[in-house]
Write a protein that holds these residues in place. Structure first.
Motif, PDB file in Angstrom:
ATOM      1  N   ALA A 161     -18.095   4.628  13.969  1.00  0.00           N
ATOM      2  CA  ALA A 161     -17.367   3.408  14.351  1.00  0.00           C
ATOM      3  C   ALA A 161     -16.958   2.667  13.088  1.00  0.00           C
ATOM      4  O   ALA A 161     -17.581   1.682  12.683  1.00  0.00           O
ATOM      5  N   THR A 162     -15.919   3.161  12.451  1.00  0.00           N
ATOM      6  CA  THR A 162     -15.405   2.591  11.212  1.00  0.00           C
ATOM      7  C   THR A 162     -13.884   2.516  11.321  1.00  0.00           C
ATOM      8  O   THR A 162     -13.316   2.820  12.364  1.00  0.00           O
ATOM      9  N   THR A 163     -13.230   2.140  10.241  1.00  0.00           N
ATOM     10  CA  THR A 163     -11.778   2.285  10.215  1.00  0.00           C
ATOM     11  C   THR A 163     -11.440   3.773  10.268  1.00  0.00           C
ATOM     12  O   THR A 163     -12.263   4.632   9.925  1.00  0.00           O
ATOM     13  N   ALA A 164     -10.218   4.079  10.677  1.00  0.00           N
ATOM     14  CA  ALA A 164      -9.813   5.477  10.818  1.00  0.00           C
ATOM     15  C   ALA A 164      -9.864   6.211   9.486  1.00  0.00           C
ATOM     16  O   ALA A 164     -10.261   7.383   9.423  1.00  0.00           O
ATOM     17  N   SER A 165      -9.473   5.541   8.402  1.00  0.00           N
ATOM     18  CA  SER A 165      -9.451   6.205   7.096  1.00  0.00           C
ATOM     19  C   SER A 165     -10.858   6.575   6.637  1.00  0.00           C
ATOM     20  O   SER A 165     -11.076   7.662   6.083  1.00  0.00           O
ATOM     21  N   VAL A 166     -11.824   5.690   6.863  1.00  0.00           N
ATOM     22  CA  VAL A 166     -13.211   5.994   6.501  1.00  0.00           C
ATOM     23  C   VAL A 166     -13.750   7.112   7.387  1.00  0.00           C
ATOM     24  O   VAL A 166     -14.438   8.032   6.915  1.00  0.00           O
ATOM     25  N   ALA A 167     -13.432   7.059   8.677  1.00  0.00           N
ATOM     26  CA  ALA A 167     -13.875   8.112   9.596  1.00  0.00           C
ATOM     27  C   ALA A 167     -13.324   9.471   9.175  1.00  0.00           C
ATOM     28  O   ALA A 167     -14.029  10.487   9.206  1.00  0.00           O
ATOM     29  N   ALA A 168     -12.049   9.501   8.767  1.00  0.00           N
ATOM     30  CA  ALA A 168     -11.436  10.760   8.331  1.00  0.00           C
ATOM     31  C   ALA A 168     -12.135  11.303   7.094  1.00  0.00           C
ATOM     32  O   ALA A 168     -12.396  12.516   6.982  1.00  0.00           O
ATOM     33  N   LYS A 169     -12.455  10.424   6.158  1.00  0.00           N
ATOM     34  CA  LYS A 169     -13.104  10.849   4.916  1.00  0.00           C
ATOM     35  C   LYS A 169     -14.515  11.372   5.182  1.00  0.00           C
ATOM     36  O   LYS A 169     -14.917  12.413   4.649  1.00  0.00           O
ATOM     37  N   LEU A 170     -15.270  10.668   6.021  1.00  0.00           N
ATOM     38  CA  LEU A 170     -16.656  11.060   6.283  1.00  0.00           C
ATOM     39  C   LEU A 170     -16.755  12.396   7.007  1.00  0.00           C
ATOM     40  O   LEU A 170     -17.727  13.134   6.832  1.00  0.00           O
ATOM     41  N   ALA A 184       0.659 -32.234   0.314  1.00  0.00           N
ATOM     42  CA  ALA A 184       0.581 -31.908  -1.113  1.00  0.00           C
ATOM     43  C   ALA A 184      -0.849 -31.977  -1.626  1.00  0.00           C
ATOM     44  O   ALA A 184      -1.199 -31.319  -2.612  1.00  0.00           O
ATOM     45  N   ASP A 185      -1.692 -32.793  -0.953  1.00  0.00           N
ATOM     46  CA  ASP A 185      -3.079 -32.940  -1.396  1.00  0.00           C
ATOM     47  C   ASP A 185      -4.032 -32.028  -0.633  1.00  0.00           C
ATOM     48  O   ASP A 185      -5.248 -32.259  -0.618  1.00  0.00           O
ATOM     49  N   ALA A 186      -3.496 -30.977   0.012  1.00  0.00           N
ATOM     50  CA  ALA A 186      -4.352 -30.031   0.734  1.00  0.00           C
ATOM     51  C   ALA A 186      -5.414 -29.464  -0.203  1.00  0.00           C
ATOM     52  O   ALA A 186      -5.128 -29.071  -1.336  1.00  0.00           O
ATOM     53  N   GLU A 187      -6.647 -29.434   0.278  1.00  0.00           N
ATOM     54  CA  GLU A 187      -7.784 -29.006  -0.546  1.00  0.00           C
ATOM     55  C   GLU A 187      -8.075 -27.522  -0.326  1.00  0.00           C
ATOM     56  O   GLU A 187      -8.406 -27.109   0.789  1.00  0.00           O
ATOM     57  N   PRO A 188      -7.944 -26.675  -1.357  1.00  0.00           N
ATOM     58  CA  PRO A 188      -8.279 -25.251  -1.200  1.00  0.00           C
ATOM     59  C   PRO A 188      -9.699 -25.087  -0.669  1.00  0.00           C
ATOM     60  O   PRO A 188     -10.625 -25.761  -1.134  1.00  0.00           O
ATOM     61  N   PHE A 189      -9.869 -24.190   0.314  1.00  0.00           N
ATOM     62  CA  PHE A 189     -11.181 -24.105   0.949  1.00  0.00           C
ATOM     63  C   PHE A 189     -11.761 -22.696   0.958  1.00  0.00           C
ATOM     64  O   PHE A 189     -12.867 -22.478   0.505  1.00  0.00           O
ATOM     65  N   GLU A 190     -11.033 -21.724   1.492  1.00  0.00           N
ATOM     66  CA  GLU A 190     -11.594 -20.375   1.602  1.00  0.00           C
ATOM     67  C   GLU A 190     -10.454 -19.363   1.674  1.00  0.00           C
ATOM     68  O   GLU A 190      -9.378 -19.649   2.200  1.00  0.00           O
ATOM     69  N   ILE A 191     -10.716 -18.169   1.141  1.00  0.00           N
ATOM     70  CA  ILE A 191      -9.765 -17.062   1.210  1.00  0.00           C
ATOM     71  C   ILE A 191     -10.450 -15.883   1.888  1.00  0.00           C
ATOM     72  O   ILE A 191     -11.600 -15.560   1.577  1.00  0.00           O
ATOM     73  N   ALA A 192      -9.758 -15.269   2.818  1.00  0.00           N
ATOM     74  CA  ALA A 192     -10.258 -14.050   3.457  1.00  0.00           C
ATOM     75  C   ALA A 192      -9.180 -12.981   3.341  1.00  0.00           C
ATOM     76  O   ALA A 192      -8.030 -13.213   3.716  1.00  0.00           O
ATOM     77  N   SER A 193      -9.542 -11.836   2.805  1.00  0.00           N
ATOM     78  CA  SER A 193      -8.576 -10.747   2.656  1.00  0.00           C
ATOM     79  C   SER A 193      -9.148  -9.478   3.256  1.00  0.00           C
ATOM     80  O   SER A 193     -10.347  -9.200   3.129  1.00  0.00           O
ATOM     81  N   ARG A 194      -8.276  -8.727   3.917  1.00  0.00           N
ATOM     82  CA  ARG A 194      -8.680  -7.466   4.528  1.00  0.00           C
ATOM     83  C   ARG A 194      -7.593  -6.438   4.258  1.00  0.00           C
ATOM     84  O   ARG A 194      -6.529  -6.478   4.885  1.00  0.00           O
ATOM     85  N   PRO A 195      -7.830  -5.522   3.333  1.00  0.00           N
ATOM     86  CA  PRO A 195      -6.814  -4.512   3.023  1.00  0.00           C
ATOM     87  C   PRO A 195      -6.441  -3.653   4.228  1.00  0.00           C
ATOM     88  O   PRO A 195      -5.314  -3.180   4.318  1.00  0.00           O
ATOM     89  N   GLN A 196      -7.402  -3.434   5.134  1.00  0.00           N
ATOM     90  CA  GLN A 196      -7.124  -2.682   6.355  1.00  0.00           C
ATOM     91  C   GLN A 196      -7.457  -3.577   7.542  1.00  0.00           C
ATOM     92  O   GLN A 196      -8.535  -3.509   8.119  1.00  0.00           O
TER      93      GLN A 196
END
Length: 434
Positions: free
Chosen positions: A246-255, A368-380
């Motif tokens: 139960a992973t992403t398809a690319s990880v499943a293919a590699k495993l 303009a005074d918005a305060e940076p708070f959090e970044i979330a990134s997901r390549p897949q």
């Protein structure tokens, strides 16, 4: 979500279950980040709706009704700098929507009603149900049968692309038809403290190994050998009866690349290896409560890939210097596809600064005074339901068998409900043969 759903079914069938999770917590892409400075402390809240049957079964089973927060379905479509509301449960909103003409409004409404009649067949969570509707037509081709180009760009395209990050030219019409069939009149919810609570409760009774990345999977004499590396670098191999990958398809293919064809057939390999994912980046800021519409999806209209595709606002409470509660908005900014790829190469400081500059092209009044708070990134982040994908998925589901089966939202849609259904089906394959 898929792996934990499978674990629940296997435990119920009397199996002993071990969960290997590479991350520090369960839930996969449904897991939110948490910050103590805000209340509720959860970051991006994944939406779910009143037609998520499995989700509501689990909510009632676990007594989590008090965790639900009903949200507005307020969509604000911005066309050439002009915003207009488009509410999915409001006939009046559609009929007075100013960005398109009356003919397109009627065409969109008629198309939605037509698909709603087929609601049971057009199950967005079930690839087996959707396969007969996956005739190779793209969402864009389907939309243009009843809408003008302007109607498509200001009605259907914003509803799909702002939530899913794909282009309608790249996805199956079956996905859009299923969305139209299900969403009309639906209510929207979030979990007060994050959706991962469902994954955690589903996994109760399992031996959970957090921060254990599976690095190798082999099968010898019908026994599954799994090698995993822990957070401290220790590597250990163990033997099991069978496995749900139960992973992403690319990880499943590699495993599973080295497994023989009688365990993972050609169709399954092709399905895993050709899956395409869209990356996602959300850059969030704390802003004054009165400075942004509340509980809103602000989305860009048009066929072009804009610098910023979507802004989502959630109300949050923070404490000032004296400890007094202050209402704020947590504004999540989602760049367009090209900008997402560019921004992912930058440092967090550069991402905050660049996104803040870009967001004013969609919403000029972004504070303009918005305060940076959090970044979330997901390549897949978002598996792409390309034309023909549901037919292929249904075929692969039928081919699965012990001791190696697969589960994940890439079988249907990147939705928690679809992931859970996939996990349940994978578990059924093992219990039927075990």
């Amino acid at each position: 979500m898929a792996g934990c759903a499978a674990a629940k079914e296997l435990i119920k069938a009397g199996r002993e279950v071990v969960i290997f999770e590479a991350a520090a917590g369960l839930g996969g892409r449904a897991r939110s980040w948490h910050r103590s400075e805000i209340e509720p402390s959860v970051g991006i809240n994944l939406w779910f709706t009143s037609f998520y049957k499995l989700m509501f079964e689990r909510i009632r089973e676990y007594g989590l009704e008090d965790q639900l927060v009903e949200m507005s379905n307020n969509v604000i479509v911005v066309d050439k700098g002009k915003p207009a509301e488009l509410l999915s449960d409001s006939m009046r909103s559609l009929l007075t929507y100013p960005h398109v003409g009356l003919r397109d409004r009627i065409g969109f409404l008629t198309g939605t009603l037509k698909e709603t009649v087929k609601r049971k067949q057009l199950d967005i969570f079930d690839p087996v149900a959707l396969a007969p509707f996956d005739d190779g037509t793209t969402a864009a081709q389907y939309a243009r049968k009843s809408l003008s180009q302007r109607g498509f760009d200001n009605l259907l395209r914003p509803e799909i692309e702002s939530f899913w990050l794909w282009r309608c030219e790249d996805i199956s019409a079956a996905h859009v038809r299923a969305m139209q069939a299900q969403v009309a009149g639906a209510k929207f919810y979030v979990f007060r403290n994050g959706m991962e609570v469902i994954a955690e409760r589903n996994a109760e009774g399992a031996d959970i190994r957090l921060e254990h990345e599976v690095t190798e999977l082999q099968v010898d004499d019908g026994r599954v050998h799994i090698t995993a590396r822990s957070a401290d670098g220790e590597t250990r191999s163990e033997e099991f009866d069978d496995v749900v990958v139960a992973t992403t398809a690319s990880v499943a293919a590699k495993l599973t690349a080295a497994l023989p064809n009688d365990l993972v057939g050609r169709d399954t390999r092709e399905f895993l290896e050709t899956q395409v994912y869209e990356p996602a980046l959300s850059v969030s800021y704390l802003v004054d409560f009165s400075s942004m519409p509340s509980e809103a999806h602000i989305v860009a209209a048009g066929a072009d890939d804009p610098p910023v595709k979507t802004i989502i606002t959630f109300p949050r409470t923070v404490r000032d210097e004296k400890g007094k509660p202050v209402d704020k908005h947590l504004a999540f900014v989602y760049p367009g596809r090209a900008q997402t790829r560019r921004l992912l190469t930058l440092s967090p400081e550069e991402q905050y600064a660049e996104t803040k500059r870009l967001v004013t092209e969609l919403w000029p009044d972004f504070p303009a005074d918005a305060e940076p708070f959090e970044i979330a990134s997901r390549p897949q982040a978002m598996p792409l339901p390309a034309p023909g994908r549901y037919r292929m998925s249904a075929r692969v589901i039928g081919l699965q068998h012990a001791p190696v089966v697969f589960a994940g939202d890439y079988f249907t849609s990147p939705i928690s409900e679809a992931a859970m259904l996939s996990g349940i089906r994978a578990a059924e394959k093992l219990t039927q043969t075990g």
